[in-house]
Write a protein that holds these residues in place. Structure first.
Motif, PDB file in Angstrom:
ATOM      1  N   ASP A 326       0.793  -1.234   0.000  1.00 15.51           N
ATOM      2  CA  ASP A 326       0.000   0.000   0.000  1.00 15.51           C
ATOM      3  C   ASP A 326       0.819   1.276   0.000  1.00 15.51           C
ATOM      4  O   ASP A 326       0.276   2.346  -0.247  1.00 15.51           O
ATOM      5  N   THR A 330      -1.515   2.216  -4.973  1.00 16.58           N
ATOM      6  CA  THR A 330      -2.842   2.603  -4.507  1.00 16.58           C
ATOM      7  C   THR A 330      -3.827   1.931  -5.448  1.00 16.58           C
ATOM      8  O   THR A 330      -4.256   2.487  -6.448  1.00 16.58           O
ATOM      9  N   ARG A 335      -8.377   2.172  -2.669  1.00 19.16           N
ATOM     10  CA  ARG A 335      -9.219   3.311  -3.052  1.00 19.16           C
ATOM     11  C   ARG A 335     -10.645   3.133  -2.539  1.00 19.16           C
ATOM     12  O   ARG A 335     -11.279   4.098  -2.095  1.00 19.16           O
ATOM     13  N   TYR A 336     -11.156   1.913  -2.594  1.00 20.01           N
ATOM     14  CA  TYR A 336     -12.495   1.676  -2.065  1.00 20.01           C
ATOM     15  C   TYR A 336     -12.538   1.957  -0.560  1.00 20.01           C
ATOM     16  O   TYR A 336     -13.443   2.660  -0.078  1.00 20.01           O
ATOM     17  N   GLN A 338     -10.622   3.795   1.266  1.00 24.38           N
ATOM     18  CA  GLN A 338     -10.489   5.235   1.508  1.00 24.38           C
ATOM     19  C   GLN A 338     -11.789   5.953   1.210  1.00 24.38           C
ATOM     20  O   GLN A 338     -12.174   6.899   1.922  1.00 24.38           O
ATOM     21  N   SER A 339     -12.517   5.506   0.211  1.00 23.42           N
ATOM     22  CA  SER A 339     -13.795   6.144  -0.139  1.00 23.42           C
ATOM     23  C   SER A 339     -14.846   5.949   0.943  1.00 23.42           C
ATOM     24  O   SER A 339     -15.836   6.681   0.996  1.00 23.42           O
ATOM     25  N   ILE A 360      -3.392  10.156  -2.761  1.00 20.12           N
ATOM     26  CA  ILE A 360      -4.721   9.980  -2.189  1.00 20.12           C
ATOM     27  C   ILE A 360      -4.672  10.461  -0.745  1.00 20.12           C
ATOM     28  O   ILE A 360      -3.603  10.465  -0.125  1.00 20.12           O
TER      29      ILE A 360
END
Length: 411
Positions: A326, A330, A335-336, A338-339, A360
């Motif tokens: 990580d 990324t 990414r999911y 973090q979203s 990010i």
């Protein structure tokens, strides 16, 4: 920012426990009728912001100074209350020896880090999300203002769910509220007797240590509890089983959810915070698909997040980093996650490493693990983590299984 949280709401929700010092009725022939005493409200608890310098640089006669060095991070699994049950030679004994510490070892570690000048800080205060020059959100490392000469320490505690296998292997069973409004543990000793204590579980032990040594937590911070959901939380069976679920099971689950709420409120009131360890303790770096991770994250939010509230902290199960690596990648899993609101992603390593990602809005970090593996040392190190303690002073070789240690005993 200063906030003083009243104990009033907790008082209204207390669960009296006769075994924690309840009132004794007068003799039947005394002719005296006494009303039972109301449970005492806990003392107000003050939580301060370590990113704000006290006015004039001094608070309560103590000088504060800016700190921009390493923020150390130790994590523990639940502590072993009864070594004779944990290390009884069954198929769990070696795993517990590898990944846990005993109550006695935990107490010695707390005393050692205190004596070495560490003070507790909340992981949520170390980094902040801001808008960058380009208007995009990014994470920044905060300057901490600490008592002069002190060093910051984050504590986190994995799997504070009290899984069923722990109950027969020498751990506390659950957290409860005592008549004093404080957090206690409940469990059973090796003879099967019920035991209510503040000396047999990591959470009330740290609470008690801070009450006795308030300078160890100048901002009121304690630790971050890393929760899964598949066996409930904090010893309460708040989970569902989607394969088959009856109305009676759901009624019991709702009862457990109501029972754990005052425990959560008291923990929050007294400086504890919560992070996700995923609902099913799934391997984010393994063969689990993105769709499975999405379903797991939603389930954690539904079954755990609705109780403890939202969190920005994710603790990787098994320390496995998503997308392979990580801090160099990324990928879609990161990414999911973090979203979904996670900003601080915690793995496991050999030093308290942290890195603010550039592409990010997120921080990745490693934390250190005092346990049987590191206390036994390595070929190159006389015990691990010598900045905190000498492993030879901590490990209880009489209680633990007779396995190899890789350091020379003290003369």
């Amino acid at each position: 920012m200063r906030r003083v949280i009243s104990g009033l709401l907790v008082l209204l929700m207390l669960i009296p426990l006769a075994s924690c010092g309840g009132n004794t009725a007068p003799p039947a022939d005394s002719g005296v009728t006494e009303e039972p005493e109301e449970p005492k409200a806990p003392e107000p608890y003050e939580i301060l912001d370590p990113t704000v310098m006290p006015e004039g640089g001094v608070r309560d006669g103590i000088t504060y100074a800016a700190y921009d060095g390493v923020v150390e991070h130790l994590f523990f699994h639940p502590v072993v209350a009864y070594p004779e049950l944990a290390f009884d030679g069954d198929n769990q004994a070696n795993g517990i020896d590898d990944y846990m510490v005993t109550v006695g070892e935990y107490n010695k570690i707390l005393q050692s880090v205190y004596e070495k000048g560490y003070v507790l800080v909340d992981i949520g205060d170390v980094w902040s999300e801001i808008a960058g020059e380009d208007g995009q959100p990014r994470m920044v490392r905060n300057t901490l203002y600490l008592p002069e000469g002190k060093k910051p320490l984050i504590l986190s505690f994995d799997d504070t769910n009290y899984y069923p296998y722990m109950l027969e292997n020498g751990f506390a069973y659950k957290l409860i509220l005592g008549d004093d409004g404080l957090i206690w543990s409940w469990g059973k000793d090796p003879q099967g007797n019920e035991v209510v204590s503040q000396d047999l579980d990591a959470i009330p032990i740290l609470d008690k240590f801070v009450r006795e040594h308030p300078e160890f937590s100048p901002f009121g911070a304690k630790g971050c509890l890393s929760l899964t959901g598949y066996e409930g939380i904090l010893g309460y069976r708040t989970q569902t089983d989607t394969k088959s679920w009856t109305q009676a099971q759901e009624a019991n689950r709702q009862k457990e959810r109501e029972a754990v709420k005052p425990i959560i409120e008291e923990l929050k009131r007294t400086g504890w915070t919560f992070g996700s360890h995923t609902w099913g303790h799934i391997r984010l770096g393994g063969s689990v698909s993105l769709a499975e991770i999405q379903a797991d994250t939603e389930r954690w939010a539904d079954e755990v997040g609705t109780l403890v509230g939202p969190t920005t902290i994710l603790f990787y199960p098994h320390g496995e980093r998503p997308d392979g690596n990580d801090w160099q990648n990324t990928g879609p899993i990161f990414r999911y996650l973090q979203s979904q609101g996670f900003r601080v992603f915690c793995s496991v390593g050999i030093e308290s490493f942290s890195y603010i990602k550039k592409d990010i809005c997120a921080v990745i970090c490693d934390r250190l693990h005092p346990d049987g593996t590191t206390l036994r040392g390595s070929d190159k190190v006389i015990g691990w983590y010598s900045q905190f303690y000498d492993a030879r002073d901590i490990i209880d070789l009489e209680a633990r299984p007779q396995r190899e240690v890789r350091w020379t005993p003290k003369a």
